[in-house]
Motif scaffolding. Structure first.
Motif, PDB file in Angstrom:
ATOM      1  N   THR A  95       0.709  -1.116   0.178  1.00  0.00           N
ATOM      2  CA  THR A  95       0.025   0.142  -0.087  1.00  0.00           C
ATOM      3  C   THR A  95       0.927   1.256  -0.061  1.00  0.00           C
ATOM      4  OG1 THR A  95      -1.694  -1.040   1.286  1.00  0.00           O
ATOM      5  CG2 THR A  95      -1.715   1.335   1.182  1.00  0.00           C
ATOM      6  N   LEU A  96       1.750   1.438   0.715  1.00  0.00           N
ATOM      7  CA  LEU A  96       2.893   2.453   0.999  1.00  0.00           C
ATOM      8  C   LEU A  96       3.589   2.749  -0.212  1.00  0.00           C
ATOM      9  CD1 LEU A  96       4.192   1.854   4.597  1.00  0.00           C
ATOM     10  CD2 LEU A  96       2.476   3.693   3.684  1.00  0.00           C
ATOM     11  N   LYS A  97       4.205   1.653  -1.087  1.00  0.00           N
ATOM     12  CA  LYS A  97       4.630   1.747  -2.140  1.00  0.00           C
ATOM     13  C   LYS A  97       4.027   2.318  -3.445  1.00  0.00           C
ATOM     14  CE  LYS A  97       8.298  -1.787  -1.908  1.00  0.00           C
ATOM     15  NZ  LYS A  97       9.376  -1.005  -2.321  1.00  0.00           N
ATOM     16  N   SER A  98       2.705   1.860  -3.310  1.00  0.00           N
ATOM     17  CA  SER A  98       1.552   2.248  -4.266  1.00  0.00           C
ATOM     18  C   SER A  98       1.404   3.786  -3.931  1.00  0.00           C
ATOM     19  CB  SER A  98       0.531   1.575  -4.284  1.00  0.00           C
ATOM     20  OG  SER A  98       0.778   0.282  -4.695  1.00  0.00           O
ATOM     21  N   ALA A  99       1.230   4.236  -2.919  1.00  0.00           N
ATOM     22  CA  ALA A  99       0.931   5.659  -2.531  1.00  0.00           C
ATOM     23  C   ALA A  99       2.125   6.583  -2.808  1.00  0.00           C
ATOM     24  CB  ALA A  99       0.558   5.560  -1.101  1.00  0.00           C
ATOM     25  N   PHE A 100       3.488   6.160  -2.288  1.00  0.00           N
ATOM     26  CA  PHE A 100       4.488   7.118  -2.645  1.00  0.00           C
ATOM     27  C   PHE A 100       5.084   7.014  -4.174  1.00  0.00           C
ATOM     28  CE2 PHE A 100       4.417   6.765   1.927  1.00  0.00           C
ATOM     29  CZ  PHE A 100       4.010   7.926   2.133  1.00  0.00           C
ATOM     30  N   ASN A 101       5.119   5.818  -4.805  1.00  0.00           N
ATOM     31  CA  ASN A 101       5.816   5.466  -5.938  1.00  0.00           C
ATOM     32  C   ASN A 101       6.982   6.043  -6.187  1.00  0.00           C
ATOM     33  OD1 ASN A 101       5.278   4.368  -8.506  1.00  0.00           O
ATOM     34  ND2 ASN A 101       4.488   6.032  -9.596  1.00  0.00           N
ATOM     35  N   ARG A 102       7.984   6.214  -5.315  1.00  0.00           N
ATOM     36  CA  ARG A 102       9.179   6.815  -5.365  1.00  0.00           C
ATOM     37  C   ARG A 102      10.005   5.815  -6.554  1.00  0.00           C
ATOM     38  NH1 ARG A 102      13.933   7.685  -0.909  1.00  0.00           N
ATOM     39  NH2 ARG A 102      14.836   9.543  -1.844  1.00  0.00           N
ATOM     40  N   PRO A 103      10.718   6.550  -7.551  1.00  0.00           N
ATOM     41  CA  PRO A 103      11.611   5.914  -8.436  1.00  0.00           C
ATOM     42  C   PRO A 103      13.030   5.188  -7.635  1.00  0.00           C
ATOM     43  CG  PRO A 103      11.058   7.862  -9.243  1.00  0.00           C
ATOM     44  CD  PRO A 103      10.495   8.007  -7.804  1.00  0.00           C
ATOM     45  N   ARG A 104      13.335   4.185  -8.225  1.00  0.00           N
ATOM     46  CA  ARG A 104      14.496   3.429  -7.848  1.00  0.00           C
ATOM     47  C   ARG A 104      15.548   4.277  -7.976  1.00  0.00           C
ATOM     48  NH1 ARG A 104      14.215  -1.527  -4.840  1.00  0.00           N
ATOM     49  NH2 ARG A 104      12.117  -2.431  -5.460  1.00  0.00           N
ATOM     50  N   PRO A 105      16.711   4.334  -7.178  1.00  0.00           N
ATOM     51  CA  PRO A 105      17.839   5.062  -7.510  1.00  0.00           C
ATOM     52  C   PRO A 105      18.700   4.823  -8.605  1.00  0.00           C
ATOM     53  CG  PRO A 105      18.280   3.759  -5.728  1.00  0.00           C
ATOM     54  CD  PRO A 105      16.732   3.389  -5.910  1.00  0.00           C
ATOM     55  N   ASP A 106      19.318   5.819  -9.220  1.00  0.00           N
ATOM     56  CA  ASP A 106      20.124   5.495 -10.331  1.00  0.00           C
ATOM     57  C   ASP A 106      21.699   6.258 -10.229  1.00  0.00           C
ATOM     58  OD1 ASP A 106      19.439   8.010 -10.504  1.00  0.00           O
ATOM     59  OD2 ASP A 106      18.931   8.100 -12.682  1.00  0.00           O
ATOM     60  N   VAL A 107      21.924   6.140  -9.027  1.00  0.00           N
ATOM     61  CA  VAL A 107      23.347   6.955  -8.608  1.00  0.00           C
ATOM     62  C   VAL A 107      24.609   5.997  -9.233  1.00  0.00           C
ATOM     63  CG1 VAL A 107      24.994   7.406  -6.813  1.00  0.00           C
ATOM     64  CG2 VAL A 107      22.301   7.884  -6.575  1.00  0.00           C
ATOM     65  N   PHE A 108      24.438   4.861  -9.174  1.00  0.00           N
ATOM     66  CA  PHE A 108      25.393   3.889  -9.839  1.00  0.00           C
ATOM     67  C   PHE A 108      24.717   2.604 -10.261  1.00  0.00           C
ATOM     68  CE2 PHE A 108      25.496   2.683  -5.277  1.00  0.00           C
ATOM     69  CZ  PHE A 108      25.413   1.089  -5.432  1.00  0.00           C
TER      70      PHE A 108
END
Length: 268
Positions: free
Chosen positions: A138-151
């Motif tokens: 539920t929380l993942k769907s609500a915030f939908n933050r992209p995965r990091p692409d630092v490396f």
């Protein structure tokens, strides 16, 4: 008069005193086993609420980008300190928080608990796992933050949303609850602390592996640990409530007679 089966001494004496005072108060105002356990679990919901409010504050900072600088800095450091041996170790460790492995761990542990007639403990383990999965999704769907692409990621597999970390939350809930339940069955305090220490190390290593692999920001992992802790504490309070009020229901008292590590008396 409710029975207490363990002394209040030790480093967590104040906390245990408050816990048992609350249990005694509920016992004096609520009749019956299920009503008393239910009343106590309401306290657990308050803890979840407090944890959720704290998590909401962190989530607000994350989504506003206020943690981005430190998130990126930590991941850049992780990206600059990799090796083939660490890659292999991180992949092996992170698998401990993967869905398939967690399901197998819970199945084996719950089978042991059920066969040894700790059926309430087995039920609480399943509640902890299923509940954490629902909350995290539920929380993942609500915030939908992209995965990091630092490396470049050091693993070929990662889900979609990044916040909060499902591996960190699942590890905290499942291994934390499992460590608590198994620790309760240990006959000595040393073995109990050793069990809890092992559970804590597993949770820490899984959480760090998500950063090293590059698939989560530190704030993702912190958010997962926070929400996981709130849910795991609720499940742990359920065990304490069953343990304290089990004498109100003879069948439960017989099944959970050694919840605090005391040897079970033979039937008859």
């Amino acid at each position: 008069m409710e029975r207490r089966t363990e002394p209040r001494g030790g480093p967590a004496r104040t906390g245990r005193n408050v816990l048992f005072a609350l249990l005694r108060w509920i016992g004096g105002h609520v009749q019956g086993f299920y009503a008393a356990v239910g009343a106590f679990l309401i306290i657990g919901l308050v803890i979840v609420l407090v944890g959720s409010i704290t998590f909401a504050a962190l989530a607000g900072w994350v989504m506003a980008g206020e943690t981005q600088h430190i998130d990126d800095a930590i991941l850049r450091w992780m990206g600059a300190h990799g090796s083939e041996s660490l890659n292999f170790a991180a992949l092996e460790v992170t698998a401990l928080g993967a869905r398939l492995v967690v399901w197998m761990v819970v199945l084996v542990a719950s089978a042991f608990l059920w066969i040894s007639r700790h059926r309430w403990s087995a039920a609480l383990l399943w509640i902890s796992m299923l509940g954490s999965g629902l909350v995290n999704m539920t929380l993942k769907s609500a915030f939908n933050r992209p995965r990091p692409d630092v490396f470049e990621w050091r693993t070929p597999h990662a889900g979609t949303a990044s916040f909060p970390s499902g591996h960190a939350m699942t590890s905290m809930v499942v291994y934390g609850t499992l460590g608590f339940l198994i620790g309760r069955l240990m006959p000595t305090r040393t073995l109990r602390w050793l069990t809890w220490l092992v559970a804590g190390l597993v949770i820490a290593m899984v959480s760090l592996s998500r950063l090293y692999l590059g698939v989560h920001y530190p704030s993702d992992v912190l958010g997962g640990l926070m929400t996981g802790t709130a849910w795991a504490v609720t499940c742990g309070l359920g065990v304490e409530a069953v343990r304290y009020f089990r004498y109100r229901r003879p069948q439960v008292a017989a099944e959970e007679a050694d919840l605090n590590g005391a040897p079970r008396k033979p039937a008859g």
